[in-house]
Design a protein around this motif. Structure first.
Motif, short mmCIF file in Angstrom:
data_model
loop_
_atom_site.label_atom_id
_atom_site.label_comp_id
_atom_site.label_asym_id
_atom_site.label_seq_id
_atom_site.Cartn_x
_atom_site.Cartn_y
_atom_site.Cartn_z
N ALA A 86 0.83 -1.20 0.00
CA ALA A 86 0.00 0.00 0.00
C ALA A 86 0.86 1.24 0.00
O ALA A 86 0.49 2.26 -0.55
N GLN A 87 2.02 1.16 0.63
CA GLN A 87 2.90 2.32 0.67
C GLN A 87 3.53 2.58 -0.70
O GLN A 87 3.77 3.72 -1.07
N ASP A 88 3.82 1.51 -1.45
CA ASP A 88 4.42 1.65 -2.76
C ASP A 88 3.42 2.27 -3.74
O ASP A 88 3.80 3.00 -4.64
N ALA A 89 2.15 1.99 -3.59
CA ALA A 89 1.13 2.49 -4.49
C ALA A 89 0.88 3.97 -4.27
O ALA A 89 0.52 4.70 -5.19
N GLU A 90 1.10 4.39 -3.01
CA GLU A 90 0.84 5.80 -2.69
C GLU A 90 1.70 6.76 -3.51
O GLU A 90 1.19 7.73 -4.05
N PRO A 91 3.01 6.57 -3.67
CA PRO A 91 3.82 7.47 -4.48
C PRO A 91 3.39 7.46 -5.95
O PRO A 91 3.41 8.48 -6.62
N ASP A 92 2.97 6.31 -6.50
CA ASP A 92 2.52 6.23 -7.88
C ASP A 92 1.26 7.07 -8.09
O ASP A 92 1.12 7.77 -9.09
N VAL A 93 0.35 6.99 -7.14
CA VAL A 93 -0.89 7.76 -7.22
C VAL A 93 -0.57 9.24 -7.14
O VAL A 93 -1.11 10.06 -7.90
N ARG A 94 0.32 9.62 -6.25
CA ARG A 94 0.70 11.02 -6.12
C ARG A 94 1.33 11.53 -7.42
O ARG A 94 1.07 12.64 -7.86
N ALA A 95 2.15 10.72 -8.03
CA ALA A 95 2.80 11.11 -9.29
C ALA A 95 1.76 11.29 -10.39
O ALA A 95 1.83 12.24 -11.19
N LEU A 96 0.80 10.38 -10.43
CA LEU A 96 -0.27 10.48 -11.43
C LEU A 96 -1.11 11.74 -11.20
O LEU A 96 -1.47 12.44 -12.14
N ILE A 97 -1.43 12.01 -9.94
CA ILE A 97 -2.23 13.19 -9.62
C ILE A 97 -1.46 14.45 -9.98
O ILE A 97 -1.99 15.39 -10.58
N THR A 98 -0.19 14.51 -9.67
CA THR A 98 0.65 15.67 -9.97
C THR A 98 0.75 15.88 -11.48
O THR A 98 0.63 17.00 -11.97
N ALA A 99 0.92 14.81 -12.22
CA ALA A 99 1.02 14.91 -13.68
C ALA A 99 -0.30 15.39 -14.28
O ALA A 99 -0.32 16.25 -15.17
N ARG A 100 -1.39 14.80 -13.74
CA ARG A 100 -2.72 15.21 -14.27
C ARG A 100 -3.00 16.67 -13.93
O ARG A 100 -3.54 17.41 -14.75
N ARG A 101 -2.62 17.10 -12.71
CA ARG A 101 -2.80 18.49 -12.30
C ARG A 101 -2.03 19.42 -13.25
O ARG A 101 -2.54 20.44 -13.70
N ALA A 102 -0.81 19.07 -13.62
CA ALA A 102 0.02 19.88 -14.52
C ALA A 102 -0.64 19.97 -15.90
O ALA A 102 -0.70 21.04 -16.52
#
Length: 154
Positions: free
Chosen positions: A2-18
């Motif tokens: 679950a901890q490994d998935a959290e950084p991937d989700v954050r990266a996806l959210i950051t990319a989508r926000r950009a």
């Protein structure tokens, strides 16, 4: 895991926000361009309306050409003769000259026109009249013959 998935989700959210911020900026620019064009159209409509009002307000008669200035002296502009244009567009002095030439039984000399118009035959006066006759001939109102006399073009 679950901890490994959290950084991937954050990266996806950051990319989508950009991506969305770039798209929002483009849309904002497009919106400003549309607003600018709408304002230009509004100005064009106002100008067109004013011009139409001015044209409706102007009398539908031809006015004589305006006086101009050459070397500080007032001069009249003699337009080129065109089909359907009446002598009324000529300044009064030129209309009088046209009348004298038209009434003559044949080609006229400068001194004849001077006599008809009551203009002195002194060189300064007669040469000024000769200039006007030449100007009328150059612009198609009169015809200058080889012997220096003038006649109507009709």
């Amino acid at each position: 895991m679950a901890q490994d998935a959290e950084p991937d989700v954050r990266a996806l959210i950051t990319a989508r926000r950009a991506e969305l911020e770039v798209q929002a900026e483009k849309l904002s620019q497009q919106l400003q361009e549309v607003r600018d064009e709408l304002e230009e159209l509004a100005v064009a409509e106002r100008v067109t309306r004013r011009l139409a009002q001015q044209l409706r307000a102007e009398p539908e008669q031809k006015t004589p050409p305006a006086a101009g200035q050459v070397a500080g002296r007032g001069v009249f502009l003699v337009p080129q003769r065109e089909r359907g244009v009446d002598e009324a567009v000529l300044p009064t002095d030129y209309q009088r000259i046209m009348d004298v030439v038209r009434r003559a039984e044949g080609p006229v000399m400068v001194k004849q026109v001077c006599g008809e118009l009551g203009i002195s035959l002194e060189p300064a006066r007669s040469e000024a009249l000769r200039s006007k006759l030449n100007r009328l001939a150059e612009r198609g109102w009169l015809r200058k013959l080889a012997d220096g006399t003038f006649t109507t073009t009709l």
